[in-house]
Motif scaffolding. Structure first.
Motif, PDB file in Angstrom:
ATOM      1  N   LEU A 232      46.436  61.126  21.803  1.00 36.82           N
ATOM      2  CA  LEU A 232      46.614  62.426  22.980  1.00 36.82           C
ATOM      3  C   LEU A 232      47.251  63.399  23.188  1.00 36.82           C
ATOM      4  O   LEU A 232      47.937  63.338  22.521  1.00 36.82           O
ATOM      5  CB  LEU A 232      47.345  61.035  24.090  1.00 36.82           C
ATOM      6  CG  LEU A 232      46.950  60.222  24.608  1.00 36.82           C
ATOM      7  CD1 LEU A 232      47.177  59.776  26.012  1.00 36.82           C
ATOM      8  CD2 LEU A 232      45.422  60.030  25.483  1.00 36.82           C
ATOM      9  N   LYS A 233      46.533  64.073  23.855  1.00 35.98           N
ATOM     10  CA  LYS A 233      46.925  65.785  23.854  1.00 35.98           C
ATOM     11  C   LYS A 233      47.488  66.455  24.724  1.00 35.98           C
ATOM     12  O   LYS A 233      48.176  67.365  24.998  1.00 35.98           O
ATOM     13  CB  LYS A 233      45.779  66.456  23.392  1.00 35.98           C
ATOM     14  CG  LYS A 233      45.073  66.724  21.823  1.00 35.98           C
ATOM     15  CD  LYS A 233      43.365  67.868  21.825  1.00 35.98           C
ATOM     16  CE  LYS A 233      42.998  67.352  21.244  1.00 35.98           C
ATOM     17  NZ  LYS A 233      41.932  68.186  21.131  1.00 35.98           N
ATOM     18  N   SER A 234      48.162  65.572  25.743  1.00 34.20           N
ATOM     19  CA  SER A 234      48.649  65.361  27.129  1.00 34.20           C
ATOM     20  C   SER A 234      50.655  66.067  26.361  1.00 34.20           C
ATOM     21  O   SER A 234      51.119  64.899  26.075  1.00 34.20           O
ATOM     22  CB  SER A 234      48.242  63.573  27.684  1.00 34.20           C
ATOM     23  OG  SER A 234      49.801  64.221  28.808  1.00 34.20           O
ATOM     24  N   GLU A 235      50.729  67.070  26.937  1.00 39.94           N
ATOM     25  CA  GLU A 235      51.696  67.024  27.452  1.00 39.94           C
ATOM     26  C   GLU A 235      53.028  66.140  27.355  1.00 39.94           C
ATOM     27  O   GLU A 235      53.890  65.614  27.228  1.00 39.94           O
ATOM     28  CB  GLU A 235      52.462  68.595  27.661  1.00 39.94           C
ATOM     29  CG  GLU A 235      53.798  68.993  27.585  1.00 39.94           C
ATOM     30  CD  GLU A 235      53.873  70.415  27.540  1.00 39.94           C
ATOM     31  OE1 GLU A 235      54.930  70.414  27.979  1.00 39.94           O
ATOM     32  OE2 GLU A 235      52.859  71.011  27.835  1.00 39.94           O
ATOM     33  N   VAL A 236      52.277  65.436  28.796  1.00 40.44           N
ATOM     34  CA  VAL A 236      53.433  64.258  29.921  1.00 40.44           C
ATOM     35  C   VAL A 236      53.750  63.630  28.666  1.00 40.44           C
ATOM     36  O   VAL A 236      55.093  62.637  28.337  1.00 40.44           O
ATOM     37  CB  VAL A 236      52.587  64.099  30.842  1.00 40.44           C
ATOM     38  CG1 VAL A 236      53.730  62.855  31.244  1.00 40.44           C
ATOM     39  CG2 VAL A 236      52.630  65.377  31.991  1.00 40.44           C
ATOM     40  N   MET A 237      52.745  62.883  27.758  1.00 40.31           N
ATOM     41  CA  MET A 237      52.879  61.203  26.915  1.00 40.31           C
ATOM     42  C   MET A 237      53.727  61.509  25.452  1.00 40.31           C
ATOM     43  O   MET A 237      54.242  60.913  25.183  1.00 40.31           O
ATOM     44  CB  MET A 237      51.267  61.062  26.551  1.00 40.31           C
ATOM     45  CG  MET A 237      51.527  60.015  25.695  1.00 40.31           C
ATOM     46  SD  MET A 237      51.912  58.747  26.611  1.00 40.31           S
ATOM     47  CE  MET A 237      50.297  58.695  27.859  1.00 40.31           C
ATOM     48  N   GLN A 238      53.449  63.305  25.341  1.00 40.23           N
ATOM     49  CA  GLN A 238      54.138  63.305  24.133  1.00 40.23           C
ATOM     50  C   GLN A 238      55.614  63.392  24.526  1.00 40.23           C
ATOM     51  O   GLN A 238      56.374  63.148  23.700  1.00 40.23           O
ATOM     52  CB  GLN A 238      53.860  64.892  23.393  1.00 40.23           C
ATOM     53  CG  GLN A 238      52.558  64.470  23.061  1.00 40.23           C
ATOM     54  CD  GLN A 238      52.286  65.799  22.236  1.00 40.23           C
ATOM     55  OE1 GLN A 238      52.890  66.725  21.490  1.00 40.23           O
ATOM     56  NE2 GLN A 238      51.141  65.681  21.631  1.00 40.23           N
TER      57      GLN A 238
END
Length: 85
Positions: free
Chosen positions: A6-12
């Motif tokens: 995923l490219k989501s900053e939150v997930m990272q």
């Protein structure tokens, strides 16, 4: 595994926070040996920042981070600044 793509900053950020949490149990050992050995400097890796800062502040030992990669999850969306090849 799907979360890594995923490219989501939150997930990272959640993945990084979880990896730090996994190492937090080693804080008593780090604190004990730092107080026994009294090193001139505490050097921490990517997932030990919180533990090293706790020991550093309590024992008045300077701390320095050593993080090799410029991004936490290299991908096409986040290319490295200097490729290692």
């Amino acid at each position: 595994r799907w979360a890594v793509h995923l490219k989501s900053e939150v997930m990272q950020k959640l993945i990084l926070a979880n990896s730090e949490r996994e190492f937090f149990d080693s804080e008593p050992a780090v604190f004990h040996w730092a107080s026994e050995e009294r090193p001139e400097l505490l050097v921490f890796g990517f997932t030990m920042a919180t533990v090293a800062m706790i020991a550093s502040e309590a024992l008045q030992i300077p701390v320095m981070g050593f993080v090799l990669q410029p991004t936490s999850l290299p991908s096409k969306a986040y290319p490295p600044i200097f490729p290692l090849d």
